[in-house]
Scaffold this motif. Sequence first.
Motif, PDB file in Angstrom:
ATOM      1  N   CYS A  11     -74.687  73.846 -54.746  1.00 29.20           N
ATOM      2  CA  CYS A  11     -74.198  73.015 -55.864  1.00 29.20           C
ATOM      3  C   CYS A  11     -72.851  73.466 -56.438  1.00 29.20           C
ATOM      4  O   CYS A  11     -72.354  72.865 -57.379  1.00 29.20           O
ATOM      5  CB  CYS A  11     -75.250  72.964 -56.959  1.00 29.20           C
ATOM      6  SG  CYS A  11     -75.446  74.512 -57.882  1.00 29.20           S
ATOM      7  N   GLN A  12     -72.275  74.560 -55.911  1.00 27.05           N
ATOM      8  CA  GLN A  12     -70.963  75.081 -56.313  1.00 27.05           C
ATOM      9  C   GLN A  12     -70.913  75.706 -57.712  1.00 27.05           C
ATOM     10  O   GLN A  12     -69.838  76.018 -58.206  1.00 27.05           O
ATOM     11  CB  GLN A  12     -69.875  74.002 -56.174  1.00 27.05           C
ATOM     12  CG  GLN A  12     -69.728  73.488 -54.751  1.00 27.05           C
ATOM     13  CD  GLN A  12     -69.469  74.590 -53.743  1.00 27.05           C
ATOM     14  OE1 GLN A  12     -68.568  75.387 -53.918  1.00 27.05           O
ATOM     15  NE2 GLN A  12     -70.284  74.641 -52.689  1.00 27.05           N
ATOM     16  N   ALA A  36     -78.300  77.133 -61.794  1.00 22.94           N
ATOM     17  CA  ALA A  36     -78.483  75.677 -61.857  1.00 22.94           C
ATOM     18  C   ALA A  36     -79.582  75.185 -60.920  1.00 22.94           C
ATOM     19  O   ALA A  36     -80.446  74.412 -61.321  1.00 22.94           O
ATOM     20  CB  ALA A  36     -77.166  74.968 -61.534  1.00 22.94           C
ATOM     21  N   CYS A  37     -79.556  75.645 -59.652  1.00 18.65           N
ATOM     22  CA  CYS A  37     -80.512  75.103 -58.678  1.00 18.65           C
ATOM     23  C   CYS A  37     -81.474  76.161 -58.120  1.00 18.65           C
ATOM     24  O   CYS A  37     -82.273  75.867 -57.243  1.00 18.65           O
ATOM     25  CB  CYS A  37     -79.779  74.408 -57.537  1.00 18.65           C
ATOM     26  SG  CYS A  37     -78.888  75.539 -56.423  1.00 18.65           S
ATOM     27  N   ASN A  38     -81.365  77.409 -58.607  1.00 14.34           N
ATOM     28  CA  ASN A  38     -82.237  78.518 -58.204  1.00 14.34           C
ATOM     29  C   ASN A  38     -82.076  78.947 -56.751  1.00 14.34           C
ATOM     30  O   ASN A  38     -82.933  79.628 -56.202  1.00 14.34           O
ATOM     31  CB  ASN A  38     -83.702  78.201 -58.500  1.00 14.34           C
ATOM     32  CG  ASN A  38     -83.958  78.042 -59.976  1.00 14.34           C
ATOM     33  OD1 ASN A  38     -83.433  78.797 -60.788  1.00 14.34           O
ATOM     34  ND2 ASN A  38     -84.728  77.043 -60.332  1.00 14.34           N
TER      35      ASN A  38
END
Length: 68
Positions: A11-12, A36-38
């Motif tokens: 996700c950067q 953010a996305c683990n």
Amino acid sequence: MTIQRPPCPKCQTTTMLARITPGPAGFDIRTFECPACNFVDQIEVELVDPMRSAKTLAWFQSELRAPT
């Protein structure tokens, strides 16, 4: 020493250093986690002897002298 925090490959988002563990001889394994996305990413990093770094060697070769 500053540890560079890579962006998450998914996700950067800038990752966070979670842990450093010993790796093969002369290396550490750094584990980064994305808040953010683990996503968890591990990077193998070569250890550098600070007494043999380019900056230290340049300092040793400079005009710095002991007081007289």
